[in-house]
Design an enzyme around this catalytic site. Sequence first.
Site, PDB file in Angstrom:
ATOM      1  N   ASP A  25      -1.343   5.998  -5.842  1.00 31.30           N
ATOM      2  CA  ASP A  25      -2.410   6.964  -6.106  1.00 31.30           C
ATOM      3  C   ASP A  25      -1.914   8.006  -7.097  1.00 31.30           C
ATOM      4  O   ASP A  25      -0.754   8.416  -7.041  1.00 31.30           O
ATOM      5  CB  ASP A  25      -2.804   7.678  -4.816  1.00 31.30           C
TER       6      ASP A  25
ATOM      7  N   GLU B 113      -4.863   3.986  -8.160  1.00 34.91           N
ATOM      8  CA  GLU B 113      -6.091   4.628  -7.704  1.00 34.91           C
ATOM      9  C   GLU B 113      -6.147   6.071  -8.185  1.00 34.91           C
ATOM     10  O   GLU B 113      -5.226   6.855  -7.947  1.00 34.91           O
ATOM     11  CB  GLU B 113      -6.193   4.598  -6.177  1.00 34.91           C
TER      12      GLU B 113
ATOM     13  N   GLU C 142       0.231  -0.847  -4.758  1.00 35.96           N
ATOM     14  CA  GLU C 142      -0.848   0.131  -4.896  1.00 35.96           C
ATOM     15  C   GLU C 142      -0.248   1.522  -4.840  1.00 35.96           C
ATOM     16  O   GLU C 142       0.661   1.800  -4.050  1.00 35.96           O
ATOM     17  CB  GLU C 142      -1.862  -0.045  -3.761  1.00 35.96           C
TER      18      GLU C 142
ATOM     19  N   HIS D  21       0.836  -1.202   0.000  1.00 41.26           N
ATOM     20  CA  HIS D  21       0.000   0.000   0.000  1.00 41.26           C
ATOM     21  C   HIS D  21       0.872   1.255   0.000  1.00 41.26           C
ATOM     22  O   HIS D  21       1.573   1.527   0.979  1.00 41.26           O
ATOM     23  CB  HIS D  21      -0.894  -0.051   1.241  1.00 41.26           C
TER      24      HIS D  21
ATOM     25  N   HIS E 113      -1.164  10.373  -2.374  1.00 42.24           N
ATOM     26  CA  HIS E 113      -2.470  10.098  -1.781  1.00 42.24           C
ATOM     27  C   HIS E 113      -3.159  11.396  -1.362  1.00 42.24           C
ATOM     28  O   HIS E 113      -4.326  11.614  -1.662  1.00 42.24           O
ATOM     29  CB  HIS E 113      -2.310   9.183  -0.568  1.00 42.24           C
TER      30      HIS E 113
END
Length: 238
Positions: A36, A109, A34, A7, A49
Amino acid sequence: MPLNFAHRGSLTEAPENTLPAFQKAIEHGAKAIELDVQLTKDNHLVVSHDHKFTRFNKNVTGLIKDYTWDEVRQIDVGSAFSEEFAGTNLPTLEDVLDICPHHLFLNIEIKNIPVIYDGIEQRLLDTLSHYNRTENVIVSSFDHVALKNVQNINPDIDLGMLFYYRMLNPWDYAANSGLAIRSLHPNQVYVNQTFVQESKRHGYEVYPFTVNDVNRYAELVDFGVDGVFSNEPGVFGS
């Protein structure tokens, strides 16, 4: 075997969403990462993020969208983590793709809430196409309209539908959304066996976030999740 995502990289060992964090996740043997993405003022895809810099640099005001890439690259986001990472900056998506081998699965994301980035979907898909990374990738978002935009541009891209709060029958919502969803990404706190079973019955993979406790991870695996998002190298490196 579950597909566990590091993450924001290995964020306990390096500043999150930075090249050192991703490199450390790779060194731990992570099979998936993962990250962003947002847009700068001049439409560069920056990996972050938060919409603000203040958690990493209290001297920088405003939002990422207020700065050009040349300005963003000069902002230190590493010193707040430790002096070892002083001078570390947020990378572009291109920077990250440059260091990630093609076998590494990516969840990207789109951070479209509360800021709505007009055109971010096209910019993202153009970048993935340029790097030949339209496979072995999931595009996810809490903004389900953004997922619809991605599907309209390239219906072959795998989509992950993020949920923060509990909702009634999210698998039905996904099925009725008109989106070709591959996976549901719920907050792990409310994931139980029924959630996983109903999601699977509707044909969806399940990847809860953010699972850092190894006992909770084992419980979720017993429920049948397909993987998790985790900050813990003992989980995402397994």
